[in-house]
Structures are given as C-alpha cells and as structure tokens.
Design a protein around this motif. Structure first.
Motif, PDB file in Angstrom:
ATOM      1  N   GLY A 191       4.506  32.100 -15.428  1.00 34.12           N
ATOM      2  CA  GLY A 191       5.219  31.773 -14.197  1.00 34.12           C
ATOM      3  C   GLY A 191       5.509  30.289 -14.063  1.00 34.12           C
ATOM      4  N   SER A 192       6.054  29.931 -12.901  1.00 31.09           N
ATOM      5  CA  SER A 192       6.464  28.550 -12.648  1.00 31.09           C
ATOM      6  C   SER A 192       5.964  28.075 -11.292  1.00 31.09           C
ATOM      7  N   LEU A 193       5.771  26.781 -11.200  1.00 32.68           N
ATOM      8  CA  LEU A 193       5.475  26.113  -9.939  1.00 32.68           C
ATOM      9  C   LEU A 193       6.159  24.762  -9.948  1.00 32.68           C
ATOM     10  N   ARG A 194       6.493  24.268  -8.762  1.00 27.76           N
ATOM     11  CA  ARG A 194       6.992  22.911  -8.646  1.00 27.76           C
ATOM     12  C   ARG A 194       6.100  22.135  -7.697  1.00 27.76           C
ATOM     13  N   LEU A 195       5.492  21.090  -8.222  1.00 33.11           N
ATOM     14  CA  LEU A 195       4.675  20.214  -7.403  1.00 33.11           C
ATOM     15  C   LEU A 195       5.530  19.086  -6.856  1.00 33.11           C
ATOM     16  N   SER A 196       5.216  18.678  -5.641  1.00 31.96           N
ATOM     17  CA  SER A 196       5.894  17.556  -5.012  1.00 31.96           C
ATOM     18  C   SER A 196       4.870  16.496  -4.643  1.00 31.96           C
ATOM     19  N   CYS A 197       5.314  15.261  -4.673  1.00 37.53           N
ATOM     20  CA  CYS A 197       4.460  14.137  -4.281  1.00 37.53           C
ATOM     21  C   CYS A 197       5.292  13.239  -3.384  1.00 37.53           C
ATOM     22  N   ALA A 198       4.960  13.240  -2.110  1.00 35.76           N
ATOM     23  CA  ALA A 198       5.688  12.438  -1.132  1.00 35.76           C
ATOM     24  C   ALA A 198       4.973  11.113  -0.931  1.00 35.76           C
ATOM     25  N   ALA A 199       5.734  10.029  -1.000  1.00 34.70           N
ATOM     26  CA  ALA A 199       5.163   8.688  -0.868  1.00 34.70           C
ATOM     27  C   ALA A 199       5.545   8.066   0.459  1.00 34.70           C
ATOM     28  N   SER A 200       4.651   7.247   0.962  1.00 34.56           N
ATOM     29  CA  SER A 200       4.874   6.633   2.273  1.00 34.56           C
ATOM     30  C   SER A 200       5.689   5.361   2.197  1.00 34.56           C
ATOM     31  N   ALA A 201       5.632   4.676   1.054  1.00 34.38           N
ATOM     32  CA  ALA A 201       6.206   3.337   0.970  1.00 34.38           C
ATOM     33  C   ALA A 201       7.722   3.380   0.926  1.00 34.38           C
ATOM     34  N   GLY A 202       8.341   2.502   1.682  1.00 34.85           N
ATOM     35  CA  GLY A 202       9.791   2.409   1.651  1.00 34.85           C
ATOM     36  C   GLY A 202      10.291   1.828   0.355  1.00 34.85           C
ATOM     37  N   THR A 203       9.432   1.106  -0.382  1.00 37.35           N
ATOM     38  CA  THR A 203       9.830   0.506  -1.651  1.00 37.35           C
ATOM     39  C   THR A 203       9.374   1.361  -2.825  1.00 37.35           C
ATOM     40  N   PHE A 204       9.226   2.649  -2.590  1.00 39.61           N
ATOM     41  CA  PHE A 204       8.703   3.540  -3.618  1.00 39.61           C
ATOM     42  C   PHE A 204       9.525   3.522  -4.884  1.00 39.61           C
ATOM     43  N   GLN A 243       0.834  -1.185   0.000  1.00 39.26           N
ATOM     44  CA  GLN A 243       0.000   0.000   0.000  1.00 39.26           C
ATOM     45  C   GLN A 243       0.875   1.243   0.000  1.00 39.26           C
ATOM     46  N   VAL A 244       0.548   2.184  -0.862  1.00 42.64           N
ATOM     47  CA  VAL A 244       1.319   3.427  -0.973  1.00 42.64           C
ATOM     48  C   VAL A 244       0.381   4.606  -0.730  1.00 42.64           C
ATOM     49  N   GLN A 245       0.792   5.497   0.123  1.00 36.27           N
ATOM     50  CA  GLN A 245       0.051   6.742   0.326  1.00 36.27           C
ATOM     51  C   GLN A 245       0.833   7.885  -0.306  1.00 36.27           C
ATOM     52  N   LEU A 246       0.129   8.716  -1.049  1.00 33.47           N
ATOM     53  CA  LEU A 246       0.752   9.811  -1.789  1.00 33.47           C
ATOM     54  C   LEU A 246       0.156  11.139  -1.329  1.00 33.47           C
ATOM     55  N   VAL A 247       1.023  12.106  -1.101  1.00 31.18           N
ATOM     56  CA  VAL A 247       0.570  13.423  -0.655  1.00 31.18           C
ATOM     57  C   VAL A 247       1.222  14.484  -1.533  1.00 31.18           C
ATOM     58  N   GLU A 248       0.381  15.215  -2.265  1.00 31.86           N
ATOM     59  CA  GLU A 248       0.885  16.276  -3.135  1.00 31.86           C
ATOM     60  C   GLU A 248       0.980  17.603  -2.379  1.00 31.86           C
ATOM     61  N   SER A 249       1.863  18.448  -2.859  1.00 33.02           N
ATOM     62  CA  SER A 249       1.979  19.808  -2.349  1.00 33.02           C
ATOM     63  C   SER A 249       2.590  20.679  -3.425  1.00 33.02           C
ATOM     64  N   GLY A 250       2.528  21.990  -3.206  1.00 32.99           N
ATOM     65  CA  GLY A 250       3.177  22.916  -4.124  1.00 32.99           C
ATOM     66  C   GLY A 250       2.248  23.657  -5.065  1.00 32.99           C
ATOM     67  N   GLY A 251       0.964  23.331  -5.030  1.00 33.34           N
ATOM     68  CA  GLY A 251       0.034  24.047  -5.892  1.00 33.34           C
ATOM     69  C   GLY A 251      -0.179  25.476  -5.407  1.00 33.34           C
ATOM     70  N   GLY A 252      -0.874  26.250  -6.227  1.00 29.28           N
ATOM     71  CA  GLY A 252      -1.152  27.627  -5.847  1.00 29.28           C
ATOM     72  C   GLY A 252      -1.607  28.451  -7.020  1.00 29.28           C
ATOM     73  N   LEU A 253      -1.602  29.751  -6.810  1.00 29.82           N
ATOM     74  CA  LEU A 253      -2.012  30.707  -7.841  1.00 29.82           C
ATOM     75  C   LEU A 253      -0.773  31.368  -8.424  1.00 29.82           C
ATOM     76  N   VAL A 254      -0.696  31.385  -9.752  1.00 30.06           N
ATOM     77  CA  VAL A 254       0.463  31.970 -10.421  1.00 30.06           C
ATOM     78  C   VAL A 254      -0.012  32.675 -11.689  1.00 30.06           C
ATOM     79  N   GLN A 255       0.715  33.700 -12.086  1.00 32.89           N
ATOM     80  CA  GLN A 255       0.375  34.394 -13.328  1.00 32.89           C
ATOM     81  C   GLN A 255       0.877  33.610 -14.533  1.00 32.89           C
ATOM     82  N   ALA A 256       0.240  33.823 -15.649  1.00 30.33           N
ATOM     83  CA  ALA A 256       0.678  33.192 -16.885  1.00 30.33           C
ATOM     84  C   ALA A 256       2.148  33.506 -17.145  1.00 30.33           C
TER      85      ALA A 256
END
Length: 124
Positions: free
Chosen positions: A16-29, A1-14
């Motif tokens: 612009g840039s954003l970096r999304l992250s996805c952290a996984a719980s599994a040690g065998t990711f 079982q893998v749990q995934l948690v995203e972050s990094g979203g938001g409001l940006v002007q055309a």
C-alpha cells in the motif's frame, strides 16, 4: 526557530501507500533543507530521504529508492514523503527534520529542528 509537525501516518497493508506531511511554522522555511528519518523499536534512527531548500537535490536511502519520493511546497511551508509499495520493514516512527543549509545530508546530527514523529505500521 522552526517548529515541525508531521501527519499522515497510520496502518497500511504491505504494498500500500501513505503520504506523510510535515508542516513548518517558519515563514522562511524555503531557506531550509529538509529530511525524513525513521526509527524502529530497538534500532537507531536512520536516514530515509532529504531535499535541498531549492528542491534541486535529493538523497534517498537505498532501500527506499524507487518507492519513496520527497517533495516540498514552499508556498504551504510543507514537506511531503510519498511512500509506495510499502513493506513491513518500513514500519517505524517517521520524523521530519530541517537544517539551515544548502546540503541535504544523510546524518541526523546535522539537522537542527525535529518534529514529534508519526507512526507508520505496515502489516504483512
């Protein structure tokens, strides 16, 4: 079982840039192929990018090629989506997904694990 948690979203002007992250719980990711999908209001979930477990194979939706980059840090159990030159049409909820396979497919039904999503809004 893998749990995934995203972050990094938001409001940006055309443009612009954003970096999304996805952290996984599994040690065998590191054994999982990962992907990013997005869903805009009233539209179906669509593929954005995918990366094989080894990092050797990537797939991108045509509309994001040259602007978005998917990468992963297996030591941190984290997948990233660097988004540059953002456009208003990139506005959507972005989801991280994972599958226990070698192949970074572009079909959301192939993925077994999903995060809760993070909102990206690009203003014109």
């Amino acid at each position: 079982q893998v749990q995934l948690v995203e972050s990094g979203g938001g409001l940006v002007q055309a443009g612009g840039s954003l970096r999304l992250s996805c952290a996984a719980s599994a040690g065998t990711f590191r054994s999982y192929t990962t992907g990013w999908f997005r869903q805009a209001p009233g539209k179906e979930r669509e593929f954005v990018a995918a990366l094989s477990w080894s990092g050797g194979t990537t797939n991108y939706q045509d509309s994001v090629k040259g602007r978005f980059t998917i990468s992963r840090d297996n030591a941190k159990n984290t997948v990233y989506l660097q988004m540059n030159s953002l456009k208003p049409e990139d506005t959507a909820v972005y989801y991280c997904a994972a599958r226990l396979s070698l192949i970074p497919t572009m079909t959301y039904k192939d993925y077994d694990y999903w995060g809760q999503g993070t909102q990206v809004t690009v203003s014109s």
